[in-house]
Design a protein around this motif. Structure first.
Motif, mmCIF file in Angstrom:
data_model
loop_
_atom_site.group_PDB
_atom_site.id
_atom_site.type_symbol
_atom_site.label_atom_id
_atom_site.label_comp_id
_atom_site.label_asym_id
_atom_site.label_seq_id
_atom_site.Cartn_x
_atom_site.Cartn_y
_atom_site.Cartn_z
ATOM 1 N N THR A 17 0.792 -1.123 0.115
ATOM 2 C CA THR A 17 -0.006 -0.091 -0.001
ATOM 3 C C THR A 17 0.788 1.329 -0.014
ATOM 4 O O THR A 17 0.428 2.377 -0.353
ATOM 5 N N ARG A 18 1.994 1.433 0.314
ATOM 6 C CA ARG A 18 2.929 2.396 0.689
ATOM 7 C C ARG A 18 3.356 3.103 -0.766
ATOM 8 O O ARG A 18 3.488 4.269 -0.865
ATOM 9 N N LEU A 19 3.626 2.400 -1.746
ATOM 10 C CA LEU A 19 4.155 2.806 -2.941
ATOM 11 C C LEU A 19 3.057 2.873 -4.316
ATOM 12 O O LEU A 19 3.334 2.749 -5.305
ATOM 13 N N TRP A 20 1.812 2.636 -3.685
ATOM 14 C CA TRP A 20 0.783 2.807 -4.851
ATOM 15 C C TRP A 20 1.011 3.843 -5.962
ATOM 16 O O TRP A 20 1.312 5.115 -5.376
ATOM 17 N N PRO A 21 0.703 3.793 -7.136
ATOM 18 C CA PRO A 21 0.324 2.436 -7.837
ATOM 19 C C PRO A 21 1.401 1.434 -8.208
ATOM 20 O O PRO A 21 0.966 0.416 -8.682
ATOM 21 N N LEU A 22 2.533 1.873 -7.965
ATOM 22 C CA LEU A 22 3.617 0.643 -8.244
ATOM 23 C C LEU A 22 3.369 -0.491 -7.468
ATOM 24 O O LEU A 22 3.482 -1.509 -8.162
ATOM 25 N N SER A 23 3.379 -0.223 -6.293
ATOM 26 C CA SER A 23 3.236 -1.575 -5.338
ATOM 27 C C SER A 23 1.662 -1.776 -5.076
ATOM 28 O O SER A 23 0.980 -0.892 -4.752
ATOM 29 N N ARG A 24 1.214 -2.904 -5.169
ATOM 30 C CA ARG A 24 0.002 -3.389 -5.108
ATOM 31 C C ARG A 24 -0.043 -4.465 -4.113
ATOM 32 O O ARG A 24 0.781 -5.206 -3.709
ATOM 33 N N VAL A 25 -1.516 -4.739 -3.443
ATOM 34 C CA VAL A 25 -1.421 -5.791 -2.776
ATOM 35 C C VAL A 25 -0.832 -7.323 -3.353
ATOM 36 O O VAL A 25 -0.384 -8.008 -2.728
ATOM 37 N N ASP A 26 -1.109 -7.380 -4.582
ATOM 38 C CA ASP A 26 -1.105 -8.601 -5.435
ATOM 39 C C ASP A 26 0.682 -8.482 -5.707
ATOM 40 O O ASP A 26 1.094 -9.615 -5.933
ATOM 41 N N PHE A 27 1.244 -7.275 -5.762
ATOM 42 C CA PHE A 27 2.625 -7.550 -6.021
ATOM 43 C C PHE A 27 3.347 -6.171 -5.438
ATOM 44 O O PHE A 27 3.546 -4.935 -6.106
ATOM 45 N N PRO A 28 3.704 -6.302 -4.168
ATOM 46 C CA PRO A 28 4.260 -5.446 -3.203
ATOM 47 C C PRO A 28 5.558 -4.920 -3.513
ATOM 48 O O PRO A 28 6.182 -5.507 -4.321
ATOM 49 N N LYS A 29 6.404 -3.819 -3.059
ATOM 50 C CA LYS A 29 7.475 -3.325 -3.392
ATOM 51 C C LYS A 29 8.691 -4.271 -3.311
ATOM 52 O O LYS A 29 9.510 -4.061 -4.305
ATOM 53 N N GLN A 30 8.964 -5.195 -2.382
ATOM 54 C CA GLN A 30 9.680 -6.191 -2.348
ATOM 55 C C GLN A 30 10.007 -7.063 -3.905
ATOM 56 O O GLN A 30 11.088 -7.338 -4.253
ATOM 57 N N PHE A 31 8.961 -6.957 -4.486
ATOM 58 C CA PHE A 31 9.083 -7.631 -5.801
ATOM 59 C C PHE A 31 9.345 -6.801 -6.871
ATOM 60 O O PHE A 31 9.419 -7.150 -8.031
ATOM 61 N N LEU A 32 9.372 -5.525 -6.697
ATOM 62 C CA LEU A 32 9.529 -4.448 -7.720
ATOM 63 C C LEU A 32 11.049 -4.196 -8.045
ATOM 64 O O LEU A 32 11.987 -4.407 -7.043
ATOM 65 N N ASN A 33 11.382 -4.005 -9.142
ATOM 66 C CA ASN A 33 12.830 -3.275 -9.585
ATOM 67 C C ASN A 33 12.620 -1.452 -9.408
ATOM 68 O O ASN A 33 11.756 -1.126 -10.034
ATOM 69 N N LEU A 34 12.788 -1.054 -8.399
ATOM 70 C CA LEU A 34 13.048 0.498 -8.238
ATOM 71 C C LEU A 34 14.210 1.058 -8.570
ATOM 72 O O LEU A 34 14.133 2.398 -8.471
ATOM 73 N N ILE A 35 15.441 0.353 -8.885
ATOM 74 C CA ILE A 35 16.622 0.962 -9.064
ATOM 75 C C ILE A 35 16.818 1.395 -10.418
ATOM 76 O O ILE A 35 17.014 2.328 -10.633
ATOM 77 N N GLY A 36 16.592 0.436 -11.606
ATOM 78 C CA GLY A 36 16.994 0.740 -13.005
ATOM 79 C C GLY A 36 16.635 -0.118 -13.694
ATOM 80 O O GLY A 36 16.249 -1.436 -13.397
ATOM 81 N N LYS A 37 16.911 0.009 -14.961
ATOM 82 C CA LYS A 37 16.438 -0.955 -15.941
ATOM 83 C C LYS A 37 17.080 -2.254 -16.042
ATOM 84 O O LYS A 37 16.486 -3.570 -16.058
ATOM 85 N N LYS A 38 18.215 -2.418 -15.706
ATOM 86 C CA LYS A 38 19.234 -3.767 -15.576
ATOM 87 C C LYS A 38 19.018 -4.497 -14.259
ATOM 88 O O LYS A 38 19.712 -5.371 -14.054
ATOM 89 N N GLU A 39 18.663 -3.744 -13.041
ATOM 90 C CA GLU A 39 18.706 -4.398 -11.894
ATOM 91 C C GLU A 39 17.484 -5.359 -11.586
ATOM 92 O O GLU A 39 16.656 -5.332 -12.508
ATOM 93 N N LYS A 40 17.788 -6.047 -10.395
ATOM 94 C CA LYS A 40 16.746 -6.955 -10.181
ATOM 95 C C LYS A 40 15.693 -6.528 -9.131
ATOM 96 O O LYS A 40 15.923 -5.172 -8.717
ATOM 97 N N SER A 41 14.684 -7.303 -8.605
ATOM 98 C CA SER A 41 13.891 -6.734 -7.657
ATOM 99 C C SER A 41 14.678 -6.455 -6.365
ATOM 100 O O SER A 41 15.889 -6.960 -6.160
ATOM 101 N N LEU A 42 13.911 -5.901 -5.584
ATOM 102 C CA LEU A 42 14.484 -5.750 -3.900
ATOM 103 C C LEU A 42 14.777 -6.814 -3.245
ATOM 104 O O LEU A 42 15.865 -7.034 -2.670
ATOM 105 N N LEU A 43 13.879 -7.723 -3.336
ATOM 106 C CA LEU A 43 13.995 -9.141 -2.869
ATOM 107 C C LEU A 43 15.208 -9.860 -3.578
ATOM 108 O O LEU A 43 16.090 -10.622 -2.814
ATOM 109 N N GLN A 44 15.348 -10.120 -4.760
ATOM 110 C CA GLN A 44 16.472 -10.517 -5.442
ATOM 111 C C GLN A 44 18.019 -9.780 -5.208
ATOM 112 O O GLN A 44 18.727 -10.736 -4.783
ATOM 113 N N ASN A 45 17.813 -8.622 -4.877
ATOM 114 C CA ASN A 45 19.146 -7.860 -4.582
ATOM 115 C C ASN A 45 19.340 -8.400 -3.158
ATOM 116 O O ASN A 45 20.581 -8.663 -2.698
ATOM 117 N N THR A 46 18.416 -8.512 -2.364
ATOM 118 C CA THR A 46 18.688 -9.127 -0.914
ATOM 119 C C THR A 46 19.464 -10.439 -0.773
ATOM 120 O O THR A 46 20.467 -10.610 -0.151
#
Length: 151
Positions: A17-46
């Motif tokens: 809910t915090r980064l809506w509309p990018l982050s959604r209930v079915d796809f929260p921010k940890q699954f998003l790539n918020l850094i750049g085109k070639k980067e991985k998701s936040l979870l993958q980077n972790t």
């Protein structure tokens, strides 16, 4: 003396809910790539960030049961395997997620000669200086081995 193992526990909950509309209930921010085109998701980077730590064990992931397939797919994409994925029927915040993972670790290692150190990590952080991050973990391990808790 028991063998040292570092057991990563990755907290992968979140309501989206915090980064809506990018982050959604079915796809929260940890699954998003918020850094750049070639980067991985936040979870993958972790997961990538801890991959080469000395004595690291396969991670335990705690996530919402609705996200289990996203977690599994994102791990497969970076060739990382988990010890287990613990599914929460609904989010109960940080302490219960850590507790259930710690109980899983106790049960799993009860008959082995391993006394793992729990490394609790959020799945949605961006850390740029990996060398300093690894150094901080190593310094924390040295403190933990003297029977201290590091937060």
């Amino acid at each position: 003396m028991k063998n040292l193992g570092i057991q990563p526990i990755i907290l992968c909950g979140g309501s989206g809910t915090r980064l809506w509309p990018l982050s959604r209930v079915d796809f929260p921010k940890q699954f998003l790539n918020l850094i750049g085109k070639k980067e991985k998701s936040l979870l993958q980077n972790t997961l990538i960030r801890i991959k080469n730590l000395k004595n690291i064990l396969d991670p335990i992931i705690v996530c919402n049961e609705e996200h289990r397939f996203i977690v599994a797919e994102q791990m497969r994409e970076i060739d990382v395997y988990s010890k287990s994925i613990i599914l929460e029927p609904e989010g109960r915040n940080t302490a219960p997620a850590i507790t259930i993972a710690a109980l899983k670790v106790l049960d799993e290692f009860k008959d082995q000669n391993i006394d793992p150190i729990l490394l609790i990590l959020s799945s949605d952080h961006q850390i740029k200086d990996i060398r300093k991050f690894h150094l901080a973990i190593q310094n924390s391990i040295d403190i933990v081995l003297k029977n201290n808790l590091v937060i």
